[in-house]
Design a protein around this motif. Structure first.
Motif, PDB file in Angstrom:
ATOM      1  N   VAL A 264       1.219 -69.919  28.738  1.00  0.00           N
ATOM      2  CA  VAL A 264      -0.110 -69.830  29.330  1.00  0.00           C
ATOM      3  C   VAL A 264      -1.081 -69.079  28.425  1.00  0.00           C
ATOM      4  O   VAL A 264      -2.271 -69.029  28.692  1.00  0.00           O
TER       5      VAL A 264
ATOM      6  N   ARG B 233      -4.430 -72.835  30.246  1.00  0.00           N
ATOM      7  CA  ARG B 233      -4.206 -73.616  31.470  1.00  0.00           C
ATOM      8  C   ARG B 233      -5.388 -74.573  31.608  1.00  0.00           C
ATOM      9  O   ARG B 233      -6.171 -74.486  32.570  1.00  0.00           O
TER      10      ARG B 233
ATOM     11  N   ASN C 184      -8.376 -72.882  32.846  1.00  0.00           N
ATOM     12  CA  ASN C 184      -7.799 -71.600  32.437  1.00  0.00           C
ATOM     13  C   ASN C 184      -7.924 -70.525  33.507  1.00  0.00           C
ATOM     14  O   ASN C 184      -8.127 -69.337  33.198  1.00  0.00           O
TER      15      ASN C 184
ATOM     16  N   MET D 292      -0.348 -64.989  33.290  1.00  0.00           N
ATOM     17  CA  MET D 292      -1.287 -64.982  32.166  1.00  0.00           C
ATOM     18  C   MET D 292      -1.800 -63.570  31.900  1.00  0.00           C
ATOM     19  O   MET D 292      -1.895 -63.135  30.738  1.00  0.00           O
TER      20      MET D 292
END
Length: 256
Positions: free
Chosen positions: A3, A19, A24, A30
């Motif tokens: 990620v 992502r 994202n 993350m």
């Protein structure tokens, strides 16, 4: 796939939120990976500048609300994940550049604000976003936004959450530069290279001085400047800068 993608090239550590299918949107995974990289990899001496960007069609759409769907979430607990990332970006003693294209919303905007410089593509759209879902700004936005824009404008953006186009964000001082979408990557790379070739330790001291100035008196700042200048004056880059000045040539800084 990870990620968070990391790449170190010519002193530039590029961190790519990865992502793209969710623009994202940030997840706990993350954030923990970002925190780890900022704590372990970004401070390494071979890193001269950090670039934070997003994969796909946008920078970051904020927290992924689907991560907690159907759960009773403790925001206080979850925001600890953001704290380490925001502090890592803001306190890193080298330049941190946010490369913003497409959407930068909510906590995604918060991360961009925690960076030192923000370059936006002409297609970028920025919004605080939080009030639209009944939350207050977080992830450091309440700290950074009024310092960049002043209380009145920060309050307006927080209450109304308008969608700001790149040029509007530039006019407010929310971003430092707006560049054509077609040349966005090249312009970000050019600025990152310029920073990577600079006096890295001095950049870190400049960040310290400006952070201190937010809460210091003039007398305290004069004292603090003298302290930091003593440190800067002992760096190899200062000696190189002076020698280059005498020899009428560009300085070749090594970040030492």
């Amino acid at each position: 796939m990870s990620v968070l993608l990391t790449e170190l090239q010519e002193g530039i550590l590029t961190l790519t939120l990865n992502r793209p299918e969710a623009i994202n949107a940030l997840t706990t995974e993350m954030l923990k990976e970002l925190s780890r990289v900022l704590a372990k990899e970004a401070p390494l001496p071979e890193v001269r500048v950090v670039v934070l960007r997003g994969a796909g069609r946008g920078f970051c759409s904020g927290q992924d609300l689907r991560e907690f769907e159907g759960q009773q979430i403790s925001y206080k607990a979850h925001l600890r994940n953001y704290r380490s990332v925001v502090e890592g970006l803001a306190n890193l003693e080298k330049p941190v550049l946010a490369a913003i294209h497409g959407a930068a919303a909510g906590a995604g905007l918060s991360l961009a604000l925690a960076c030192d410089l923000r370059v936006a593509a002409a297609d970028a759209v920025l919004t605080t976003g939080f009030s639209k879902i009944g939350l207050i700004p977080d992830a450091g936005m309440n700290y950074h936004l009024p310092r960049l824009l002043g209380y009145a404008k920060a309050l307006e953006l927080s209450l109304l959450s308008p969608r700001l186009k790149a040029e509007e964000a530039l006019a407010l001082g929310l971003v430092n530069r707006v560049v054509a979408s077609e040349t966005f990557s090249e312009e970000v790379s050019k600025l990152a290279q310029e920073l990577a070739q600079g006096p890295t330790k001095t950049y870190g001291l400049i960040k310290r001085a400006l952070r201190k100035s937010a809460s210091a008196t003039l007398e305290e700042m004069l004292e603090y400047e003298a302290l930091l200048q003593e440190v800067a004056g002992r760096t190899e880059d200062h000696r190189e800068g002076v020698q280059a000045f005498y020899e009428k040539r560009p300085a070749r800084f090594q970040g030492k």
